[in-house]
Design an enzyme around this catalytic site. Structure first.
Site, PDB file in Angstrom:
ATOM      1  N   CYS A  81       0.737  -1.319   0.056  1.00  0.00           N
ATOM      2  CA  CYS A  81      -0.034  -0.008   0.078  1.00  0.00           C
ATOM      3  C   CYS A  81       0.786   1.171   0.186  1.00  0.00           C
ATOM      4  O   CYS A  81       0.272   2.417  -0.254  1.00  0.00           O
ATOM      5  CB  CYS A  81      -0.909   0.087   1.242  1.00  0.00           C
ATOM      6  SG  CYS A  81      -1.992  -1.358   1.254  1.00  0.00           S
ATOM      7  N   HIS A 326      -8.892   2.955  -2.649  1.00  0.00           N
ATOM      8  CA  HIS A 326      -7.710   2.525  -2.080  1.00  0.00           C
ATOM      9  C   HIS A 326      -7.001   1.761  -3.315  1.00  0.00           C
ATOM     10  O   HIS A 326      -6.863   0.487  -3.429  1.00  0.00           O
ATOM     11  CB  HIS A 326      -7.770   1.656  -0.813  1.00  0.00           C
ATOM     12  CG  HIS A 326      -6.304   1.386  -0.402  1.00  0.00           C
ATOM     13  ND1 HIS A 326      -5.284   1.961  -1.084  1.00  0.00           N
ATOM     14  CD2 HIS A 326      -6.080   0.091   0.126  1.00  0.00           C
ATOM     15  CE1 HIS A 326      -3.854   1.361  -0.359  1.00  0.00           C
ATOM     16  NE2 HIS A 326      -4.510   0.400   0.509  1.00  0.00           N
TER      17      HIS A 326
END
Length: 387
Positions: A81, A326
């Site tokens: 991430c 995301h």
């Protein structure tokens, strides 16, 4: 000791499930906006650092060639991430070392091309072999916080209420709306005690930033350049399960401390933050680890209103990962863009008035045995006289 570095321009695409939009179009939206914001042409770019996780081999050069960015060093990184902010960090280092004058940091992800639903765990990891996807890991952290510190389901739900409400002012966000705590808690269970509306969604997007040495105020673009006070990158220590802290807490704390020392600030100096809230408990843990409150106080912090727009230290005014979406490779640079807009006073509908110091934190995880793949914490400052 490195030379000063500034962000000259930023840009993003819309964040959404948009499988009909090719990666080249997402890249065009983000990069052309960033270049125009910086006042430079594609020919001025001397190097590219890019982040992506699930992109095809060569996705960076494949997408950027359509913009005329060719013949320069291109480095693509994967750091879960934190891939986008890792690309930003490396671009910052390259400029600070004097290797280049104009560098593009770029992140792209088209997750709907790979997944119909949640990211599947790797079966080669012990946790993955047992079906422990990321919601499971965060769900266990949430249970730990309930047991040790009395964090309530309502306090966790308030993170989602806050961030989805913030996203109402962000036209590029994926999920925005007014929700009640009851609606958040009544949504479909995912990993007890986390419900569907407490989990981020997959997304397709691109984001970009142009970095270079500071330009003189009053010159071309110099008045809007955002100084980078600090950028720190670290990976987690071996996770031996002897710590009383939940997964990722120590990594975020250590990286944040390194960035704050480099910038010469403390947590009390921060005016606005974009942090990694892939799940509601993630924001609670992160605000503690960054020093906004004491250990175990993150639930009470969000309930106090201090991290809401209008509070003393708003967190995730963009809507965060929970509401903006995301797209892993683009997430960190989307956070960077948001803080740049905030520090310039350009975040219409969600502006933190008078913001001078902004912080971005992105934590990537998922590797068995490690307390987080990577964490990046960056400290940015508003244009003008330093605080």
């Amino acid at each position: 000791m490195t030379a000063p570095v500034s962000i000259r321009g930023v840009g993003t695409s819309r964040f959404a499930r948009q499988p009909e939009t090719p990666p080249t179009h997402l890249a065009w939206q983000a990069v052309t906006e960033a270049l125009a914001d910086a006042g430079v042409t594609p020919a001025a770019v001397e190097a590219v650092y890019a982040g992506t996780v699930f992109g095809d081999p060569g996705v960076t050069t494949r997408t950027l060639q359509h913009l005329g960015i060719t013949g320069v060093p291109v480095v693509t990184v994967e750091n879960a991430c934190a891939s986008g902010t890792t690309a930003f960090h490396e671009a910052h280092v390259a400029v600070g070392q004097g290797r280049y004058e104009t560098v593009l940091a770029f992140g792209i992800e088209t997750m709907t091309a790979v997944f119909d639903g949640p990211i599947e765990p790797l079966l080669s990891d012990p946790e993955g072999a047992q079906g422990f996807a990321m919601p499971s890991l965060y769900g266990m952290a949430a249970h730990r916080y309930q047991h040790c510190y009395g964090v309530t389901p309502e306090q966790m739900a308030l993170v989602a209420v806050k961030n989805r409400r913030h996203a109402l002012g962000n036209p590029r966000a994926q999920h925005a709306g007014e929700f009640t705590v009851e609606q958040i808690l009544d949504s479909r269970p995912i990993s007890d005690p986390l419900t569907l509306l407490q989990c981020c969604d997959i997304s397709d997007a691109a984001a970009a930033a142009v970095l270079g040495p500071p330009r003189p105020a009053g010159g071309t673009g110099g008045d809007s350049d955002v100084p980078v006070r600090a950028s720190a990158l670290a990976s987690g220590q071996a996770w031996d399960h002897t710590s009383d802290l939940v997964w990722g807490w120590q990594l975020v704390s250590d990286t944040g401390r390194a960035a704050f020392e480099q910038a010469g600030i403390g947590p009390e100096d921060i005016d606005v933050l974009e942090v990694h809230d892939a799940f509601t408990i993630g924001e609670i843990v992160t605000t503690e680890a960054l020093g906004l409150c004491e250990l175990g106080g993150g639930g009470a912090l969000v309930a106090s209103g201090r991290t809401s727009l209008g509070g003393a230290q708003p967190v995730n005014p963009s809507g965060g990962l929970l509401a903006r979406g995301h797209p892993l490779g683009a997430t960190g640079l989307g956070q960077i863009a948001e803080i740049v807009w905030q520090l310039r006073g350009m975040a219409e509908g969600r502006q933190v008035e008078g913001a001078r110091i902004g912080v971005v934190e992105t934590m990537g995880g998922g590797t068995a045995g490690i307390d987080g793949n990577a964490c990046v914490v960056a400290v940015l400052e508003a244009p003008g006289e330093p605080r």
